[in-house]
Design a protein around this motif. Sequence first.
Motif, PDB file in Angstrom:
ATOM      1  N   UNK A  60      12.832   5.708   1.198  1.00  0.00           N
ATOM      2  CA  UNK A  60      12.621   4.475   1.964  1.00  0.00           C
ATOM      3  C   UNK A  60      12.634   4.775   3.458  1.00  0.00           C
ATOM      4  N   UNK A  61      11.714   4.140   4.190  1.00  0.00           N
ATOM      5  CA  UNK A  61      11.619   4.323   5.639  1.00  0.00           C
ATOM      6  C   UNK A  61      12.368   3.160   6.290  1.00  0.00           C
ATOM      7  N   UNK A  62      13.406   3.470   7.038  1.00  0.00           N
ATOM      8  CA  UNK A  62      14.251   2.455   7.655  1.00  0.00           C
ATOM      9  C   UNK A  62      13.940   2.362   9.140  1.00  0.00           C
ATOM     10  N   UNK A  63      13.645   1.148   9.631  1.00  0.00           N
ATOM     11  CA  UNK A  63      13.346   0.918  11.030  1.00  0.00           C
ATOM     12  C   UNK A  63      14.601   0.476  11.776  1.00  0.00           C
ATOM     13  N   UNK A  64      14.935   1.206  12.830  1.00  0.00           N
ATOM     14  CA  UNK A  64      16.114   0.897  13.639  1.00  0.00           C
ATOM     15  C   UNK A  64      15.778   1.146  15.104  1.00  0.00           C
TER      16      UNK A  64
ATOM     17  N   UNK B 281       0.810  -1.220   0.000  1.00  0.00           N
ATOM     18  CA  UNK B 281       0.000   0.000   0.000  1.00  0.00           C
ATOM     19  C   UNK B 281       0.846   1.274   0.000  1.00  0.00           C
ATOM     20  N   UNK B 282       2.153   1.144   0.054  1.00  0.00           N
ATOM     21  CA  UNK B 282       3.023   2.301   0.254  1.00  0.00           C
ATOM     22  C   UNK B 282       3.910   2.555  -0.954  1.00  0.00           C
ATOM     23  N   UNK B 283       3.962   3.814  -1.401  1.00  0.00           N
ATOM     24  CA  UNK B 283       4.898   4.177  -2.465  1.00  0.00           C
ATOM     25  C   UNK B 283       6.326   4.196  -1.929  1.00  0.00           C
ATOM     26  N   UNK B 284       6.511   4.728  -0.745  1.00  0.00           N
ATOM     27  CA  UNK B 284       7.817   4.702  -0.088  1.00  0.00           C
ATOM     28  C   UNK B 284       7.808   3.552   0.914  1.00  0.00           C
ATOM     29  N   UNK B 285       8.562   2.510   0.614  1.00  0.00           N
ATOM     30  CA  UNK B 285       8.487   1.267   1.371  1.00  0.00           C
ATOM     31  C   UNK B 285       9.177   1.385   2.725  1.00  0.00           C
ATOM     32  N   UNK B 286       8.776   0.495   3.621  1.00  0.00           N
ATOM     33  CA  UNK B 286       9.409   0.375   4.930  1.00  0.00           C
ATOM     34  C   UNK B 286      10.375  -0.799   4.888  1.00  0.00           C
TER      35      UNK B 286
ATOM     36  N   UNK C 255      12.596   3.504  15.927  1.00  0.00           N
ATOM     37  CA  UNK C 255      12.437   4.794  15.270  1.00  0.00           C
ATOM     38  C   UNK C 255      12.547   4.608  13.762  1.00  0.00           C
ATOM     39  N   UNK C 256      11.972   5.553  13.040  1.00  0.00           N
ATOM     40  CA  UNK C 256      11.959   5.499  11.578  1.00  0.00           C
ATOM     41  C   UNK C 256      12.864   6.585  11.022  1.00  0.00           C
ATOM     42  N   UNK C 257      13.740   6.201  10.091  1.00  0.00           N
ATOM     43  CA  UNK C 257      14.613   7.148   9.420  1.00  0.00           C
ATOM     44  C   UNK C 257      14.373   7.046   7.916  1.00  0.00           C
ATOM     45  N   UNK C 258      14.367   8.180   7.274  1.00  0.00           N
ATOM     46  CA  UNK C 258      14.131   8.172   5.827  1.00  0.00           C
ATOM     47  C   UNK C 258      15.451   8.269   5.068  1.00  0.00           C
ATOM     48  N   UNK C 259      15.620   7.365   4.112  1.00  0.00           N
ATOM     49  CA  UNK C 259      16.764   7.448   3.217  1.00  0.00           C
ATOM     50  C   UNK C 259      16.505   8.513   2.152  1.00  0.00           C
ATOM     51  N   UNK C 260      17.540   8.830   1.390  1.00  0.00           N
ATOM     52  CA  UNK C 260      17.420   9.857   0.357  1.00  0.00           C
ATOM     53  C   UNK C 260      16.370   9.503  -0.685  1.00  0.00           C
ATOM     54  N   UNK C 261      16.161   8.195  -0.932  1.00  0.00           N
ATOM     55  CA  UNK C 261      15.177   7.778  -1.938  1.00  0.00           C
ATOM     56  C   UNK C 261      13.764   7.674  -1.371  1.00  0.00           C
TER      57      UNK C 261
END
Length: 310
Positions: free
Chosen positions: A304-308, A256-261, A296-302
């Motif tokens: 993408x939502x990164x979970x760390x 459902x997401x254009x910017x993936x997790x 927490x969620x961090x966004x990459x330049x493209x």
Amino acid sequence: MDDHAAGTELTDGAAAWLVALDAGTADRAAFERWRDADVRHAVAFAEVAATWRTLDGVRALRPLQQPAQPMPAPRRASRRMVLRGAIGTGIAVATGGGFAYSAYARDRAETGVGERRMIRIDDGLTVDLNTDSILYWRTGGDRPTLWLDRGEAAIDCRNGATPIDLRTPSGHLKLGGGSFNARLGASECALTVLDGSAAAGDRTAHGGERLSLTADTARIEPDDDAAIERMRGWRQGVLVLEGDRLDHALAEYNRYLRHKIAIGEPKLAGLRLGGRFSTSDVGEFLSAMHASFGIVARRDADGTILLVTA
């Protein structure tokens, strides 16, 4: 040009379009312009498509577990000539995967990533199309026909006297009156019967059962309550999780997401999640991850939502 030659030219043109559509090389917009430019084009294509559909019906009569016997390939005749000959003699000849006749349908609906769309086919038939999906349909004749080309659809058929033909890249199903959820995978169609019945060849599934259809097999098994709740949930714009691993949950949510997790630390993959989350508001899900696990969620330049971990 006499009538016979003109008819032959029309059939050749229609067959050429069908072959190109089946091979995936046709420009669909150009095809639709050609088809709609002259009613004779539409009639010629309908004849070719009907031959193709007859072939598919012959295939459906073959036991699903039995492999098809290979047919000798013609040495000189082109596929267009074979189709033309089949129309003239009533003989159905295989020329491909048998799915290109979706182009015969006059109506089409598509959803983008994260979109849903409700379609009213007729008074007794509605379809709810899930994210990133394509559906074709045609009414008239003895029964409506649906082609699910991509994605997932919930089908409500309330006219039990008129079965529905559902065609997919994995095969052909007949749906009686009831509610169904059809989802395409890489190589199969999973059809859950919420109520009513559905058949593939000589196999029939009833309410609470899932019919998994591939090119040559049909398997029926009970569907679990959690899976059925997920199917009901997406129609309300909700992702339902019941003890799912984080990696599995994200595979579903990312539809459902254009910017993936993505998972930024391997140790997080096995976390178990439960709850109901909006498929249109990723912030709700990310807030829950932080509150429950300190993630927490961090966004990459493209994007993408990164979970760390914090």
